[in-house]
Design an enzyme around this catalytic site. Structure first.
Site, PDB file in Angstrom:
ATOM      1  N   ASP A   8       0.809  -1.226   0.000  1.00 16.11           N
ATOM      2  CA  ASP A   8       0.000   0.000   0.000  1.00 16.11           C
ATOM      3  C   ASP A   8       0.843   1.278   0.000  1.00 16.11           C
ATOM      4  O   ASP A   8       1.608   1.523   0.945  1.00 16.11           O
ATOM      5  CB  ASP A   8      -0.913   0.038   1.239  1.00 16.11           C
ATOM      6  CG  ASP A   8      -1.767  -1.207   1.392  1.00 16.11           C
ATOM      7  OD1 ASP A   8      -1.369  -2.293   0.917  1.00 16.11           O
ATOM      8  OD2 ASP A   8      -2.839  -1.103   2.030  1.00 16.11           O
ATOM      9  N   GLU A  39      -4.180   1.905  -2.554  1.00 18.15           N
ATOM     10  CA  GLU A  39      -5.430   2.320  -1.909  1.00 18.15           C
ATOM     11  C   GLU A  39      -5.293   3.497  -0.948  1.00 18.15           C
ATOM     12  O   GLU A  39      -6.306   4.092  -0.579  1.00 18.15           O
ATOM     13  CB  GLU A  39      -6.075   1.124  -1.182  1.00 18.15           C
ATOM     14  CG  GLU A  39      -5.348   0.710   0.076  1.00 18.15           C
ATOM     15  CD  GLU A  39      -6.270   0.140   1.158  1.00 18.15           C
ATOM     16  OE1 GLU A  39      -7.465  -0.010   0.917  1.00 18.15           O
ATOM     17  OE2 GLU A  39      -5.758  -0.139   2.252  1.00 18.15           O
ATOM     18  N   ASN A  40      -4.061   3.840  -0.535  1.00 16.82           N
ATOM     19  CA  ASN A  40      -3.873   4.962   0.395  1.00 16.82           C
ATOM     20  C   ASN A  40      -3.000   6.065  -0.205  1.00 16.82           C
ATOM     21  O   ASN A  40      -2.426   6.883   0.515  1.00 16.82           O
ATOM     22  CB  ASN A  40      -3.247   4.490   1.707  1.00 16.82           C
ATOM     23  CG  ASN A  40      -3.961   3.311   2.312  1.00 16.82           C
ATOM     24  OD1 ASN A  40      -3.500   2.179   2.225  1.00 16.82           O
ATOM     25  ND2 ASN A  40      -5.113   3.568   2.908  1.00 16.82           N
ATOM     26  N   ASN A  67     -10.147  -1.792   0.811  1.00 18.20           N
ATOM     27  CA  ASN A  67     -11.306  -1.193   1.473  1.00 18.20           C
ATOM     28  C   ASN A  67     -11.383   0.325   1.256  1.00 18.20           C
ATOM     29  O   ASN A  67     -12.446   0.918   1.412  1.00 18.20           O
ATOM     30  CB  ASN A  67     -11.310  -1.518   2.967  1.00 18.20           C
ATOM     31  CG  ASN A  67     -10.026  -1.143   3.653  1.00 18.20           C
ATOM     32  OD1 ASN A  67      -8.930  -1.530   3.221  1.00 18.20           O
ATOM     33  ND2 ASN A  67     -10.110  -0.380   4.726  1.00 18.20           N
ATOM     34  N   HIS A  68     -10.261   0.963   0.885  1.00 17.67           N
ATOM     35  CA  HIS A  68     -10.278   2.417   0.633  1.00 17.67           C
ATOM     36  C   HIS A  68     -10.482   2.756  -0.842  1.00 17.67           C
ATOM     37  O   HIS A  68     -10.259   3.901  -1.246  1.00 17.67           O
ATOM     38  CB  HIS A  68      -8.970   3.045   1.128  1.00 17.67           C
ATOM     39  CG  HIS A  68      -8.834   3.040   2.627  1.00 17.67           C
ATOM     40  ND1 HIS A  68      -9.609   3.843   3.438  1.00 17.67           N
ATOM     41  CD2 HIS A  68      -8.031   2.330   3.454  1.00 17.67           C
ATOM     42  CE1 HIS A  68      -9.276   3.626   4.712  1.00 17.67           C
ATOM     43  NE2 HIS A  68      -8.325   2.709   4.741  1.00 17.67           N
ATOM     44  N   HIS A 153      -6.343  -8.566   0.048  1.00 19.97           N
ATOM     45  CA  HIS A 153      -6.378  -7.383   0.913  1.00 19.97           C
ATOM     46  C   HIS A 153      -7.181  -7.738   2.154  1.00 19.97           C
ATOM     47  O   HIS A 153      -8.422  -7.787   2.120  1.00 19.97           O
ATOM     48  CB  HIS A 153      -7.023  -6.224   0.145  1.00 19.97           C
ATOM     49  CG  HIS A 153      -6.789  -4.906   0.792  1.00 19.97           C
ATOM     50  ND1 HIS A 153      -5.616  -4.213   0.659  1.00 19.97           N
ATOM     51  CD2 HIS A 153      -7.559  -4.155   1.614  1.00 19.97           C
ATOM     52  CE1 HIS A 153      -5.675  -3.084   1.347  1.00 19.97           C
ATOM     53  NE2 HIS A 153      -6.849  -3.033   1.941  1.00 19.97           N
ATOM     54  N   HIS A 178      -2.879  -4.450   3.191  1.00 21.52           N
ATOM     55  CA  HIS A 178      -3.833  -3.807   4.100  1.00 21.52           C
ATOM     56  C   HIS A 178      -3.251  -3.495   5.477  1.00 21.52           C
ATOM     57  O   HIS A 178      -3.608  -2.479   6.055  1.00 21.52           O
ATOM     58  CB  HIS A 178      -5.118  -4.623   4.274  1.00 21.52           C
ATOM     59  CG  HIS A 178      -6.083  -4.035   5.261  1.00 21.52           C
ATOM     60  ND1 HIS A 178      -6.751  -2.838   5.032  1.00 21.52           N
ATOM     61  CD2 HIS A 178      -6.482  -4.442   6.507  1.00 21.52           C
ATOM     62  CE1 HIS A 178      -7.534  -2.567   6.083  1.00 21.52           C
ATOM     63  NE2 HIS A 178      -7.389  -3.514   6.987  1.00 21.52           N
ATOM     64  N   HIS A 180      -0.199  -2.737   6.331  1.00 23.85           N
ATOM     65  CA  HIS A 180       0.870  -1.736   6.223  1.00 23.85           C
ATOM     66  C   HIS A 180       2.129  -2.137   6.996  1.00 23.85           C
ATOM     67  O   HIS A 180       3.000  -1.302   7.220  1.00 23.85           O
ATOM     68  CB  HIS A 180       0.399  -0.345   6.684  1.00 23.85           C
ATOM     69  CG  HIS A 180      -0.665   0.255   5.814  1.00 23.85           C
ATOM     70  ND1 HIS A 180      -0.956   1.601   5.807  1.00 23.85           N
ATOM     71  CD2 HIS A 180      -1.505  -0.306   4.909  1.00 23.85           C
ATOM     72  CE1 HIS A 180      -1.932   1.829   4.935  1.00 23.85           C
ATOM     73  NE2 HIS A 180      -2.286   0.688   4.392  1.00 23.85           N
TER      74      HIS A 180
HETATM   75 FE   LIG Z   1      -3.918   0.265   3.116  1.00 25.94          FE
HETATM   76 FE   LIG Z   2      -6.853  -1.497   3.422  1.00 25.58          FE
END
Ligand SMILES: [Fe+2]
Ligand SMILES: [Fe+2]
Length: 275
Positions: A8, A39-40, A67-68, A153, A178, A180
């Site tokens: 990520d 995603e981040n 999820n993001h 994820h 996910h 990190h």
């Molecule tokens: Fe993430």
């Molecule tokens: Fe995530």
């Protein structure tokens, strides 16, 4: 085939580290395909089209989410016109975008990439195992694709390990995202699938999961509303997984964690580093 997966990307430190380091690594390691979880990447929450283009421009072939995925509303629109951007395949029917894509490498090899989300300690989604059974059923390794990479994820390492063994021998790579935090379990599973429970993040590790620690700590100490979480601002480290596959079977033959940057012990794939 030589594949690199990066975890990520969190905010500007993650983006800067990727754009600074990836072009050189792509050349030095003669990479055939690079997949990055983005995603981040936009301020810690989601992905914009401009940032997606930056990651692809730096040398990523596919960007995955989680999820993001739709924290930046524009992703609901541009994901439809960007075939190299994936959101989890087990999101509800009708969700914009796609969870699986096929890319062709410079040498003409076909790499199938899938993004799937776990359900333990996360939103209730469709069964990720049934979803992946369909994906590999429709496009078997060695027949439909020369390599298959799965970004799982998920929060729980048990669920990610279960996905690894569920797909062992049927895909080239199962790598978690996910949390990190990179896990020290990069290895070959018995059937020939490369596996790591979590690729970690590309971001500033002097932080809490890439975000500035002050507000993140305060939220644990005082259960009151406070400031927005903002990405940390120090130099980024990139972490992930390096895998070499057998051109005939598509299964993994070499695997190594990757970690390059100021705050973690450096790890480079010895099998690609020139003596
Ligand atoms: Fe993430
Ligand atoms: Fe995530």
């Amino acid at each position: 085939m030589r594949l690199l997966f990066l975890g990520d990307v969190v905010g500007r430190p993650g983006r800067s580290a990727v754009t600074r380091l990836l072009p050189g690594l792509r050349q030095a390691w003669a990479l055939d395909c690079v997949i990055i979880n983005g995603e981040n990447a936009a301020g810690g929450f989601g992905l914009t089209e401009a940032i997606c283009d930056d990651l692809l421009g730096a040398g990523a072939d596919v960007v995955t989410l989680g999820n993001h995925s739709f924290d930046q509303r524009e992703a609901l629109v541009f994901i439809e016109r960007q075939p190299r951007l994936l959101r989890p395949v087990n999101f509800p029917p009708g969700t914009p975008g796609r969870g699986v894509t096929m890319v062709e490498t410079a040498t003409g090899a076909r790499v199938l990439v899938a993004n799937v989300m776990g359900r333990l300690f996360m939103d209730a989604l469709d069964d990720p195992f049934a979803a992946m059974e369909r994906v590999v059923g429709e496009c078997p390794l060695g027949l439909g694709a020369d390599a298959i990479v799965v970004d799982v994820h998920a929060e729980a390492t048990s669920e990610k390990q279960a996905m690894g063994h569920f797909l062992d021998g049927r895909v080239s790579i199962v790598v978690g995202t996910h949390t990190h935090v990179p896990t020290a379990d990069a290895r070959l599973l018995p059937g020939g699938t490369a596996y790591q429970s979590d690729a970690g993040m590309c971001g500033d590790y002097q932080s809490i999961l890439g975000m500035q620690h002050e507000e993140a700590v305060r939220r644990f100490v005082q259960k009151t509303p406070g400031a927005r979480l903002e990405p940390a601002t120090g130099e980024g480290t990139i972490t992930g997984l390096a895998v070499e596959t057998d051109d005939r079977t598509g299964l993994a033959v070499k695997v190594s964690a990757v970690s390059i940057g100021p705050h973690l012990a450096e790890i480079r794939p010895a099998f690609w580093e020139k003596a």
